[in-house]
Design an enzyme around this catalytic site. Sequence first.
Site, PDB file in Angstrom:
ATOM      1  CE  LYS A  41      41.762  -3.111 -79.536  1.00  0.00           C
ATOM      2  NZ  LYS A  41      41.433  -1.849 -80.305  1.00  0.00           N
ATOM      3  N   GLY A  42      38.242  -5.697 -74.162  1.00  0.00           N
ATOM      4  CA  GLY A  42      37.459  -5.349 -72.918  1.00  0.00           C
ATOM      5  C   GLY A  42      37.840  -5.849 -71.689  1.00  0.00           C
ATOM      6  CD  GLU A  96      33.746 -11.723 -73.610  1.00  0.00           C
ATOM      7  OE1 GLU A  96      34.127 -10.441 -73.320  1.00  0.00           O
ATOM      8  OE2 GLU A  96      33.082 -11.895 -74.317  1.00  0.00           O
ATOM      9  CG  ASP A  97      34.114  -6.867 -71.953  1.00  0.00           C
ATOM     10  OD1 ASP A  97      33.517  -7.988 -72.552  1.00  0.00           O
ATOM     11  OD2 ASP A  97      34.343  -6.019 -72.623  1.00  0.00           O
ATOM     12  CG  ASP A 100      24.703  -6.718 -74.027  1.00  0.00           C
ATOM     13  OD1 ASP A 100      23.534  -6.738 -73.322  1.00  0.00           O
ATOM     14  OD2 ASP A 100      24.885  -5.959 -75.135  1.00  0.00           O
ATOM     15  CE  LYS A 128      25.175  -4.077 -70.904  1.00  0.00           C
ATOM     16  NZ  LYS A 128      25.264  -3.549 -71.981  1.00  0.00           N
ATOM     17  CG  PHE A 150      26.939   1.083 -73.768  1.00  0.00           C
ATOM     18  CD1 PHE A 150      26.749   0.021 -74.681  1.00  0.00           C
ATOM     19  CD2 PHE A 150      28.046   1.827 -73.779  1.00  0.00           C
ATOM     20  CE1 PHE A 150      27.862  -0.379 -75.396  1.00  0.00           C
ATOM     21  CE2 PHE A 150      29.126   1.643 -74.682  1.00  0.00           C
ATOM     22  CZ  PHE A 150      28.960   0.388 -75.300  1.00  0.00           C
ATOM     23  CG  ASP A 157      35.260   0.037 -76.600  1.00  0.00           C
ATOM     24  OD1 ASP A 157      34.773  -0.992 -76.108  1.00  0.00           O
ATOM     25  OD2 ASP A 157      35.311   0.304 -77.764  1.00  0.00           O
ATOM     26  NE  ARG A 163      39.193  -0.478 -75.744  1.00  0.00           N
ATOM     27  CZ  ARG A 163      38.316  -1.662 -75.952  1.00  0.00           C
ATOM     28  NH1 ARG A 163      37.592  -2.154 -75.129  1.00  0.00           N
ATOM     29  NH2 ARG A 163      37.918  -1.563 -77.542  1.00  0.00           N
TER      30      ARG A 163
HETATM   31  P1  IMP Z   1      27.268  -9.796 -76.406  1.00  0.00           P
HETATM   32  O1  IMP Z   1      27.619 -10.538 -77.748  1.00  0.00           O
HETATM   33  O2  IMP Z   1      25.973  -8.873 -76.767  1.00  0.00           O
HETATM   34  O3  IMP Z   1      27.389 -10.520 -75.247  1.00  0.00           O
HETATM   35  O4  IMP Z   1      28.329  -8.451 -76.100  1.00  0.00           O
HETATM   36  C1  IMP Z   1      29.722  -8.880 -76.188  1.00  0.00           C
HETATM   37  C2  IMP Z   1      30.628  -7.680 -75.974  1.00  0.00           C
HETATM   38  O5  IMP Z   1      30.243  -6.431 -76.362  1.00  0.00           O
HETATM   39  C3  IMP Z   1      31.232  -7.529 -74.717  1.00  0.00           C
HETATM   40  O6  IMP Z   1      32.088  -8.460 -74.476  1.00  0.00           O
HETATM   41  C4  IMP Z   1      31.767  -6.173 -74.844  1.00  0.00           C
HETATM   42  O7  IMP Z   1      32.913  -6.171 -75.580  1.00  0.00           O
HETATM   43  C5  IMP Z   1      30.732  -5.568 -75.683  1.00  0.00           C
HETATM   44  N1  IMP Z   1      29.539  -4.873 -74.763  1.00  0.00           N
HETATM   45  C6  IMP Z   1      28.327  -5.401 -74.462  1.00  0.00           C
HETATM   46  N2  IMP Z   1      27.703  -4.390 -73.595  1.00  0.00           N
HETATM   47  C7  IMP Z   1      28.553  -3.482 -73.323  1.00  0.00           C
HETATM   48  C8  IMP Z   1      28.577  -2.401 -72.698  1.00  0.00           C
HETATM   49  O8  IMP Z   1      27.615  -2.031 -72.011  1.00  0.00           O
HETATM   50  N3  IMP Z   1      29.522  -1.407 -72.828  1.00  0.00           N
HETATM   51  C9  IMP Z   1      30.594  -1.682 -73.456  1.00  0.00           C
HETATM   52  N4  IMP Z   1      30.866  -2.881 -74.011  1.00  0.00           N
HETATM   53  C10 IMP Z   1      29.798  -3.759 -74.375  1.00  0.00           C
HETATM   54 MG    MG Z   2      34.337  -7.929 -75.092  1.00  0.00          MG
END
Ligand code: IMP
Ligand code: MG
Length: 174
Positions: A41-42, A96-97, A100, A128, A150, A157, A163
């Site tokens: 949803k991000g 994508e939001d 990470d 990040k 974070f 969220d 959100r």
């Molecule tokens: P990743 O797989 O670690 O790259 O993270 C993917 C998903 O985790 C992102 O698309 C976000 O939805 C969520 N996410 C990662 N870091 C954060 C954060 O700092 N705040 C909120 N959601 C996060």
């Molecule tokens: Mg996401």
Amino acid sequence: MRLICPPLISKKEIRQKVLELAREINKSIQVENLHAIIVLKGALFFASDLLRELPPIASMDFIRAESYRGCNSVGEVKIPSENLPDVKGKQVLLIEDIFDTGLTTQRIIECLRERNPETIHLCVLLEKRKPREGINISSDFVGFYIDDNFVVGYGMDYNGRFRNLPDIYILDIS
Ligand code: IMP
Ligand code: MG
């Protein structure tokens, strides 16, 4: 748990960045053929703002992936395969939001590639700054590079909360 004030990124800065990104995307890829895929949803608010700054695109779809519990990536990414969009021969813009660990996005891109799109471009609002192991994808369009905190707001969220905030905040969970 508290939001650290002032916001890390204000709604005004987000707005300016969205306009910049839209210009950059419009210059670099053929927007009229684009099939936008929004990661729920991000990325909901980001994508809705960004896409409305582009000329008419071909189509759009949503995808859902989950890898987070609270503040920690659980390392396992769930993508319900029954509702994966049809991308065969399409020029995909994945929105994508936040990038990470990169695991979620990498898994989504792997799933999409199996369905033979013509191209996939990745656009993320936030990336990040951190070392990433075993990640072989990178973003094509990035809004902001941020430190490894974070963050919440503007779609992002913490266990479902925050959100709807228009600005982006660092969340202190201690
Ligand atoms: P990743 O797989 O670690 O790259 O993270 C993917 C998903 O985790 C992102 O698309 C976000 O939805 C969520 N996410 C990662 N870091 C954060 C954060 O700092 N705040 C909120 N959601 C996060
Ligand atoms: Mg996401």
